[in-house]
Design an enzyme around this catalytic site. Sequence first.
Site, PDB file in Angstrom:
ATOM      1  CG  ASP A   9      -1.596   1.233   1.544  1.00 24.49           C
ATOM      2  OD1 ASP A   9      -2.289   1.728   0.644  1.00 24.49           O
ATOM      3  OD2 ASP A   9      -1.460   1.761   2.669  1.00 24.49           O
ATOM      4  CG  LEU A  10       1.528   3.809  -3.033  1.00 22.09           C
ATOM      5  CD1 LEU A  10       1.125   4.673  -4.225  1.00 22.09           C
ATOM      6  CD2 LEU A  10       3.049   3.624  -2.996  1.00 22.09           C
ATOM      7  CG  ASP A  11      -1.430   7.781   0.547  1.00 25.43           C
ATOM      8  OD1 ASP A  11      -0.874   8.877   0.654  1.00 25.43           O
ATOM      9  OD2 ASP A  11      -1.885   7.352  -0.530  1.00 25.43           O
ATOM     10  CB  THR A  43      -2.233   2.710  -4.094  1.00 27.25           C
ATOM     11  OG1 THR A  43      -2.615   3.946  -3.480  1.00 27.25           O
ATOM     12  CG2 THR A  43      -2.200   2.912  -5.594  1.00 27.25           C
ATOM     13  N   GLY A  44      -5.212   2.824  -3.152  1.00 25.07           N
ATOM     14  CA  GLY A  44      -6.494   3.447  -3.456  1.00 25.07           C
ATOM     15  C   GLY A  44      -6.319   4.639  -4.380  1.00 25.07           C
ATOM     16  CE  LYS A 195      -5.356  -0.562  -1.276  1.00 27.75           C
ATOM     17  NZ  LYS A 195      -4.342  -0.128  -0.317  1.00 27.75           N
ATOM     18  CG  ASP A 218      -2.141   2.739   6.440  1.00 24.49           C
ATOM     19  OD1 ASP A 218      -2.368   3.900   6.816  1.00 24.49           O
ATOM     20  OD2 ASP A 218      -2.359   2.385   5.263  1.00 24.49           O
ATOM     21  CG  ASN A 221      -7.758   1.224   1.645  1.00 21.71           C
ATOM     22  OD1 ASN A 221      -6.974   1.095   2.589  1.00 21.71           O
ATOM     23  ND2 ASN A 221      -7.488   2.011   0.638  1.00 21.71           N
TER      24      ASN A 221
END
Length: 269
Positions: A9-11, A43-44, A195, A218, A221
Amino acid sequence: MNKKLIAIDLDGTTLNQDSMITAKTEETLKKAINAGHYVSIATGRPFRMSYQFYQQLQLKTPMVNFNGALVHIPNQRWAGEKETSINRDIAFEILAQKKQLNLNFIAAENRETFFIDSLDFFDEKIFASTRPGQKNILSPKNLTTDPTSLLVRTEKRFAEQVSTELTRQFGDYVDVRTWGGPMAILEIVSKGIEKAKGVHQIANYLEIEQKDVVAFGDEHNDLELLEYAGWGVAMANGTEQLKGVANDITEQTNQEDGLAAYLEKLLKL
């Protein structure tokens, strides 16, 4: 050690609080790739807000955007590419209820661009660094195709209410998810999109078994993703709910290169 697919995941996970991949995290992920593992972004974020990280890590793998509504390999035609859209009428139905729902803005997005109903709420951290113009206004004249994702922003105190109401009205067609972070932003994608399904598709393509998928996240999602992965890792800064389904939790947060430290140990890099 078997080849692993590391889904990131990114953020709040790979990115620090300044929305950057630190030198340490970049170096660790590249070490993992050099050791024969695959790294894939899930990622979202829309593609245009995540492509710079794909480039920074010099990836060649497929990636997941919009929480799974877009699965693709950037810059190339891929037979496995999948884009799942939402009926554009839903965007305009929500727009008509903007006041009743206490929304600040409604935005529709696809791979290339975005449309927002009010430029007052334009935020370059969410949409793009280029200033939007009249062509980015959310209207039937501008939004002529079905979008991949919708975003709505409200105040924290209304978020749950908005989510419940949108699900009540449109729940047969879409799923409503909350974004992490200080703002109450809800993301709306086609029903059943998550995802985990995108990463599962990538694992099959790369011929990686489910037990060899390692996933980091984190937020909620990332729930299905961590449940799906052979080894699901929640960040120290992650939600309690996510930590509840994870196989393990990083010792450090995303601000302290928690993902990199964990991967170094796990893969003995």
